[in-house]
Design a protein around this motif. Structure first.
Motif, PDB file in Angstrom:
ATOM      1  N   ALA A  64       6.755  17.281  -2.297  1.00  0.00           N
ATOM      2  CA  ALA A  64       6.782  17.768  -1.232  1.00  0.00           C
ATOM      3  C   ALA A  64       7.785  18.274  -0.133  1.00  0.00           C
ATOM      4  CB  ALA A  64       4.991  17.975  -1.520  1.00  0.00           C
ATOM      5  N   GLY A  65       8.650  17.553  -0.431  1.00  0.00           N
ATOM      6  CA  GLY A  65       8.953  16.220   1.265  1.00  0.00           C
ATOM      7  C   GLY A  65       8.983  17.388   1.988  1.00  0.00           C
ATOM      8  N   ARG A  66       7.458  16.226   2.181  1.00  0.00           N
ATOM      9  CA  ARG A  66       7.055  16.160   3.053  1.00  0.00           C
ATOM     10  C   ARG A  66       7.047  15.111   4.543  1.00  0.00           C
ATOM     11  NH1 ARG A  66       1.206  17.576   1.702  1.00  0.00           N
ATOM     12  NH2 ARG A  66       0.602  17.572   4.319  1.00  0.00           N
ATOM     13  N   ILE A 269      -0.448  13.282   8.990  1.00  0.00           N
ATOM     14  CA  ILE A 269      -0.207  14.289   9.817  1.00  0.00           C
ATOM     15  C   ILE A 269      -0.115  14.287  11.031  1.00  0.00           C
ATOM     16  CG2 ILE A 269      -0.644  16.514   9.076  1.00  0.00           C
ATOM     17  CD1 ILE A 269      -1.837  15.999   6.299  1.00  0.00           C
ATOM     18  N   ARG A 270      -1.425  14.353  11.624  1.00  0.00           N
ATOM     19  CA  ARG A 270      -2.342  14.787  12.895  1.00  0.00           C
ATOM     20  C   ARG A 270      -0.580  13.896  13.833  1.00  0.00           C
ATOM     21  NH1 ARG A 270      -6.466  15.019  12.600  1.00  0.00           N
ATOM     22  NH2 ARG A 270      -6.791  17.149  12.938  1.00  0.00           N
ATOM     23  N   ARG A 271      -0.253  12.838  13.586  1.00  0.00           N
ATOM     24  CA  ARG A 271       0.260  11.488  14.131  1.00  0.00           C
ATOM     25  C   ARG A 271       2.015  11.899  13.905  1.00  0.00           C
ATOM     26  NH1 ARG A 271      -1.542   8.056  18.330  1.00  0.00           N
ATOM     27  NH2 ARG A 271      -3.345   8.761  18.166  1.00  0.00           N
ATOM     28  N   ALA A 275       4.014  16.023   7.118  1.00  0.00           N
ATOM     29  CA  ALA A 275       4.029  17.369   7.770  1.00  0.00           C
ATOM     30  C   ALA A 275       2.936  18.520   6.985  1.00  0.00           C
ATOM     31  CB  ALA A 275       5.472  17.844   7.541  1.00  0.00           C
ATOM     32  N   GLY A 276       3.005  19.317   7.494  1.00  0.00           N
ATOM     33  CA  GLY A 276       1.393  19.633   6.393  1.00  0.00           C
ATOM     34  C   GLY A 276       0.354  19.853   8.381  1.00  0.00           C
TER      35      GLY A 276
END
Length: 381
Positions: A64-66, A269-271, A275-276
């Motif tokens: 998903a390119g995240r 994600i949080r760090r 992405a998200g």
């Protein structure tokens, strides 16, 4: 799909070959860089299952390119220990060739880095982080030894993969335990979000616990530089390195592993490595305890171990934690010998085998008050 490589280990004997399998997500050099590995103690298997679930989540995130940073995943950090099976029992904690714990005596480059950054630090924290990382890499390259054994080669490869990471998560487990973490004193409370996300019920902190475990090999150089130069220059803790204890050795379960992998993804994600939306941060289950405040309860006698409390129980100082039973003793007192807590706190880990000898560490209680006798080497063997 990730960039996957096999890094060969030096052959231990003719006709034998082993390698580290390494998955890389994202672009090399991107920040933040996160290193995740499992089963450095090769008989601690929950992390391997967690990484199996995590790889699926990372594959989907990459598709998903995240992937925003660089993520290095080593699903099996110790193929040597994973092959040490004797009479049907996996003996993966110690290198049978040398008798050395696989999670001790890793690269100790702190002194070299402290000397190397002399004259290279300034008022810019980011530039200082870059200077320390460059010095760490140079010290690592300069320390390349003459021919070494396979276990030493393994340690060098792992250090080389993780030395420049912003975050390191070394997945382990205890004998029988609740989820708990070990990390550097300088990393707390900066990593409190990770403890909360993973549901840690104890967090143990130290600067140097003794014998250079993998996580401290990566965190201590930063603390050493800050101790020497921090009164003159801003020196952030450039690597937060954590040992994540995924409960006990028998907690190899798909539902637990899937939940742990989802929490690790939320950490990423949080760090900022993925992405998200990480979702809401769970409530904290504990504060940090200095490792010197942990009571390593020892068996008072030889016999069969019987516990009075489950892991996760909170106990008072002096509470009877269980008994060592020996029906061959001469009197009733000797047949059932109690052992007690030396501090108030949580029983976060205990021995799985039930036949013990005097002096065996059988139970661990994390308190909040430093214990006078807890000096020197602070970890079990």
């Amino acid at each position: 799909m990730p960039d996957t490589a096999r890094l060969p280990l030096v052959s231990a004997s003719p006709g034998t070959d082993r390698a580290l399998t390494v998955h890389r997500y994202g672009r090399r050099g991107a920040r933040p860089k996160v290193h995740i590995q499992a089963a450095l103690h090769a008989d601690e298997l929950p992390g391997i299952l967690v990484i199996d679930h995590l790889l699926r989540l990372l594959d989907a995130a990459e598709a998903a390119g995240r992937i925003a940073g660089e993520i290095v995943v080593v699903p099996v950090a110790n193929p040597i220990g994973l092959d040490q099976v004797l009479n049907g029992h996996l003996l993966g904690r110690f290198d049978l060739a040398a008798g050395v714990n696989f999670n001790r005596l890793h690269c100790d480059l702190a002194d070299a880095v402290v000397q190397a950054v002399d004259g290279r630090l300034g008022d810019d924290p980011a530039a200082n982080v870059a200077a320390v990382r460059a010095a760490l890499r140079a010290a690592y390259d300069a320390a390349a030894p003459a021919p070494v054994g396979q276990a030493e080669h393994l340690k060098r490869l792992l250090f080389g993969l993780a030395h420049d990471a912003d975050l390191v998560l070394d997945l382990h487990c205890d004998w029988e335990a609740v989820m708990h973490l070990y990390t550097a004193t300088a990393s707390w409370p900066d990593v409190a979000d990770i403890a909360r996300q993973l549901g840690a019920e104890a967090v143990l902190t130290a600067g140097q616990s003794g014998d250079v475990p993998f996580d401290e090999a990566l965190s201590w150089p930063w603390m050493a530089v800050a101790a020497r130069w921090g009164d003159r220059f801003p020196v952030p803790q450039g690597c937060h390195s954590l040992t994540v204890e995924l409960r006990g050795q028998s907690d190899v379960d798909d539902s637990l592993a899937a939940a742990d992998a989802a929490n690790l993804l939320a950490v990423l994600i949080r760090r900022g490595a993925v992405a998200g939306d990480p979702g809401p941060l769970p409530a904290a289950r504990c504060d940090a305890s200095p490792l010197e405040a942990v009571d390593m309860v020892k068996a008072p006698a030889a016999g069969v171990l019987v516990y009075a409390h489950a892991v996760g129980a909170r106990v008072d100082r002096g509470a009877v934690l269980g008994h060592v039973v020996n029906p061959l003793a001469d009197d009733a007192a000797g047949r059932r010998v109690p052992f007690t807590a030396g501090t108030a706190g949580i029983v976060y880990g205990r021995l799985a085998q039930r036949l013990v000898r005097p002096g065996d560490v059988i139970c661990k209680v994390a308190g909040s008050t430093i214990l006078a006798h807890r000096t020197g080497k602070l970890l079990t063997a």
